[in-house]
Design a protein around this motif. Structure first.
Motif, mmCIF file in Angstrom:
data_model
loop_
_atom_site.group_PDB
_atom_site.id
_atom_site.type_symbol
_atom_site.label_atom_id
_atom_site.label_comp_id
_atom_site.label_asym_id
_atom_site.label_seq_id
_atom_site.Cartn_x
_atom_site.Cartn_y
_atom_site.Cartn_z
ATOM 1 N N GLY A 1 5.468 20.581 -6.127
ATOM 2 C CA GLY A 1 6.859 20.681 -5.707
ATOM 3 C C GLY A 1 7.517 19.354 -5.412
ATOM 4 O O GLY A 1 8.574 19.303 -4.782
ATOM 5 N N GLY A 2 6.913 18.250 -5.840
ATOM 6 C CA GLY A 2 7.522 16.951 -5.639
ATOM 7 C C GLY A 2 7.269 16.343 -4.292
ATOM 8 O O GLY A 2 7.862 15.321 -3.946
ATOM 9 N N GLU A 3 6.402 16.917 -3.489
ATOM 10 C CA GLU A 3 6.077 16.341 -2.189
ATOM 11 C C GLU A 3 5.237 15.084 -2.362
ATOM 12 O O GLU A 3 4.340 15.054 -3.203
ATOM 13 C CB GLU A 3 5.315 17.350 -1.333
ATOM 14 N N PRO A 4 5.514 14.040 -1.583
ATOM 15 C CA PRO A 4 4.701 12.824 -1.716
ATOM 16 C C PRO A 4 3.262 13.072 -1.294
ATOM 17 O O PRO A 4 2.984 13.906 -0.420
ATOM 18 C CB PRO A 4 5.397 11.842 -0.759
ATOM 19 N N GLY A 5 2.351 12.345 -1.928
ATOM 20 C CA GLY A 5 0.943 12.467 -1.588
ATOM 21 C C GLY A 5 0.649 11.832 -0.242
ATOM 22 O O GLY A 5 1.498 11.197 0.378
ATOM 23 N N THR A 6 -0.570 12.012 0.201
ATOM 24 C CA THR A 6 -0.998 11.483 1.501
ATOM 25 C C THR A 6 -2.087 10.459 1.298
ATOM 26 O O THR A 6 -3.040 10.688 0.538
ATOM 27 C CB THR A 6 -1.524 12.621 2.398
ATOM 28 N N LEU A 7 -1.959 9.334 1.976
ATOM 29 C CA LEU A 7 -2.980 8.302 1.895
ATOM 30 C C LEU A 7 -4.216 8.735 2.675
ATOM 31 O O LEU A 7 -4.097 9.362 3.732
ATOM 32 C CB LEU A 7 -2.464 6.986 2.469
ATOM 33 N N PRO A 8 -5.398 8.392 2.206
ATOM 34 C CA PRO A 8 -6.609 8.675 2.980
ATOM 35 C C PRO A 8 -6.630 7.823 4.248
ATOM 36 O O PRO A 8 -5.937 6.804 4.341
ATOM 37 C CB PRO A 8 -7.738 8.303 2.025
ATOM 38 N N HIS B 1 -5.249 3.033 7.645
ATOM 39 C CA HIS B 1 -5.676 1.976 8.568
ATOM 40 C C HIS B 1 -5.387 0.598 7.979
ATOM 41 O O HIS B 1 -4.917 -0.306 8.686
ATOM 42 C CB HIS B 1 -7.161 2.120 8.868
ATOM 43 N N LEU B 2 -5.629 0.437 6.680
ATOM 44 C CA LEU B 2 -5.353 -0.845 6.028
ATOM 45 C C LEU B 2 -3.855 -1.138 6.044
ATOM 46 O O LEU B 2 -3.434 -2.281 6.269
ATOM 47 C CB LEU B 2 -5.883 -0.824 4.597
ATOM 48 N N ARG B 3 -3.040 -0.103 5.833
ATOM 49 C CA ARG B 3 -1.593 -0.299 5.868
ATOM 50 C C ARG B 3 -1.144 -0.758 7.258
ATOM 51 O O ARG B 3 -0.316 -1.665 7.379
ATOM 52 C CB ARG B 3 -0.869 0.984 5.480
ATOM 53 N N ARG B 4 -1.696 -0.149 8.291
ATOM 54 C CA ARG B 4 -1.346 -0.567 9.653
ATOM 55 C C ARG B 4 -1.790 -2.004 9.920
ATOM 56 O O ARG B 4 -1.098 -2.763 10.600
ATOM 57 C CB ARG B 4 -1.976 0.393 10.667
ATOM 58 N N THR B 5 -2.948 -2.370 9.371
ATOM 59 C CA THR B 5 -3.442 -3.737 9.542
ATOM 60 C C THR B 5 -2.497 -4.736 8.889
ATOM 61 O O THR B 5 -2.144 -5.767 9.481
ATOM 62 C CB THR B 5 -4.848 -3.872 8.940
ATOM 63 N N VAL B 6 -2.064 -4.442 7.664
ATOM 64 C CA VAL B 6 -1.138 -5.337 6.962
ATOM 65 C C VAL B 6 0.182 -5.426 7.722
ATOM 66 O O VAL B 6 0.764 -6.510 7.869
ATOM 67 C CB VAL B 6 -0.912 -4.850 5.519
ATOM 68 N N ILE C 1 0.873 -1.178 0.000
ATOM 69 C CA ILE C 1 0.000 0.000 0.000
ATOM 70 C C ILE C 1 0.909 1.225 0.000
ATOM 71 O O ILE C 1 1.114 1.872 1.039
ATOM 72 C CB ILE C 1 -0.944 0.003 1.223
ATOM 73 N N PRO C 2 1.493 1.550 -1.130
ATOM 74 C CA PRO C 2 2.486 2.628 -1.181
ATOM 75 C C PRO C 2 1.839 4.012 -1.084
ATOM 76 O O PRO C 2 0.635 4.177 -1.321
ATOM 77 C CB PRO C 2 3.147 2.423 -2.546
ATOM 78 N N ASP C 3 2.658 4.988 -0.745
ATOM 79 C CA ASP C 3 2.194 6.374 -0.774
ATOM 80 C C ASP C 3 1.863 6.762 -2.215
ATOM 81 O O ASP C 3 2.521 6.304 -3.156
ATOM 82 C CB ASP C 3 3.277 7.312 -0.235
ATOM 83 N N PRO C 4 0.860 7.593 -2.399
ATOM 84 C CA PRO C 4 0.541 8.027 -3.766
ATOM 85 C C PRO C 4 1.673 8.848 -4.363
ATOM 86 O O PRO C 4 2.433 9.518 -3.639
ATOM 87 C CB PRO C 4 -0.735 8.852 -3.583
ATOM 88 N N ALA C 5 1.789 8.795 -5.669
ATOM 89 C CA ALA C 5 2.827 9.557 -6.356
ATOM 90 C C ALA C 5 2.554 11.046 -6.198
ATOM 91 O O ALA C 5 1.400 11.479 -6.146
ATOM 92 C CB ALA C 5 2.866 9.174 -7.833
ATOM 93 N N PRO C 6 3.611 11.854 -6.101
ATOM 94 C CA PRO C 6 3.402 13.301 -5.953
ATOM 95 C C PRO C 6 2.766 13.901 -7.198
ATOM 96 O O PRO C 6 3.032 13.463 -8.319
ATOM 97 C CB PRO C 6 4.817 13.837 -5.728
ATOM 98 N N ALA C 7 1.915 14.885 -6.980
ATOM 99 C CA ALA C 7 1.313 15.592 -8.108
ATOM 100 C C ALA C 7 2.382 16.425 -8.801
ATOM 101 O O ALA C 7 3.321 16.917 -8.161
ATOM 102 C CB ALA C 7 0.177 16.481 -7.619
ATOM 103 N N PRO C 8 2.267 16.620 -10.114
ATOM 104 C CA PRO C 8 3.335 17.322 -10.847
ATOM 105 C C PRO C 8 3.517 18.773 -10.440
ATOM 106 O O PRO C 8 4.569 19.342 -10.679
ATOM 107 C CB PRO C 8 2.878 17.201 -12.311
#
Length: 299
Positions: free
Chosen positions: A269-276, A281-286, A259-266
């Motif tokens: 400024g290249g900052e990584p996206g944020t998961l909802p 919660h699903l990532r923590r479960t895994v 469950i990777p972080d979303p790709a940064p929007a163009p």
């Protein structure tokens, strides 16, 4: 009670052997094979499927058991979850037995089959991550007595599909005689559909760790980098123990890979996206499942 009798299958064939079933499917291309029927009847009752004909597999005894073959277990596709959950099978392939025991309420486990779980290829299929971690292969029966063998992952990813008239006859699983675990999280208490599941298999002969994550994607995911990293930390000639911090890091590694972080929007400024929040919660479960599964395999 709703009935679908007007649209019911016009022909029901009950072959007595695998080759007879293949011949029936070849003669009736529109026919649908059915074993336990747990997924098929759900699709029929919801109006998603109206089979013109059915080929019942329940009388084919040759695919309802298992046998030993060259260091492998050859599992019949007609094995039920209930049968795989018994102690004698659990001694053979513990992770698959554990998955079978959680495959739903008793009526589902008594009817549902290993082959049906694979052919349906539902993301929440409990046997699928175990088979992926074990690197199982499928023996496909085809017209004219033909047989071919493919990795289970090829079918689940669509790389190699069943051809007209073919059936899953057997599943070949290597007997590792080593620890293996299966854990899953559900949205409610008791047996139910997985929100996430993890299978971990140790292979001391090849000095590797294999992990597969189910239910979070359309097919089981293998976090290969995480597998290689944790395998390099294990003393395969010693007690095969890891510090709790290493197990926790493995869980985080697996979860981030699946469950990777979303790709940064163009334009940000290249900052990584944020998961909802639900994905976090699903990532923590895994991560929790992977950490616990590895810890139990190493215990």
């Amino acid at each position: 009670m709703t009935t679908h009798a007007p649209q019911a299958a016009h022909t029901v064939t009950l072959p007595g052997s695998l080759d007879e079933a293949v011949a029936a499917l070849s003669a009736m291309p529109a026919a649908v094979p059915v074993a336990g029927g747990t997924d098929l009847m759900a699709a029929v009752n919801s109006g998603l499927l109206r089979p013109a004909a059915l080929v019942g597999l329940g009388r084919i005894n040759e695919i309802r058991g298992w046998q030993y073959q060259d260091g492998h277990a050859l599992l019949g596709a007609g094995l039920t979850h209930a049968r795989m959950g018994r102690p004698d099978f659990a001694a053979l392939i513990p992770a698959l037995a554990a998955a079978a025991r959680t495959a739903g309420p008793p009526q589902i486990r008594n009817a549902g089959t290993l082959g049906g779980n694979i052919a349906s290829a539902a993301p929440t299929g409990d046997a699928l991550p175990v088979l992926a971690a074990l690197e199982a292969t499928l023996i496909i029966a085809g017209p004219g007595g033909g047989r071919r063998e493919i990795p289970v992952g090829h079918l689940l990813t669509g790389f190699d599909m069943l051809r007209p008239g073919e059936l899953i006859g057997y599943v070949r699983v290597p007997l590792l005689h080593a620890p293996q675990t299966f854990l899953k999280a559900t949205g409610r208490t008791g047996p139910g559909r997985a929100v996430a599941s993890v299978a971990v298999v140790l292979d001391p002969a090849r000095r590797n760790v294999r992990c597969a994550v189910g239910a979070v994607a359309p097919m089981p995911l293998r976090p290969l980098d995480a597998e290689g990293w944790v395998a390099s930390l294990i003393d395969w000639d010693g007690e095969r123990t890891l510090a709790p911090e290493a197990c926790a890091a493995f869980g985080d590694y697996v979860a981030a890979a699946c469950i990777p972080d979303p790709a940064p929007a163009p334009l940000d400024g290249g900052e990584p996206g944020t998961l909802p929040p639900a994905a976090l919660h699903l990532r923590r479960t895994v991560a929790t499942l992977a950490r616990r599964a590895l810890g139990r395999a190493l215990a």
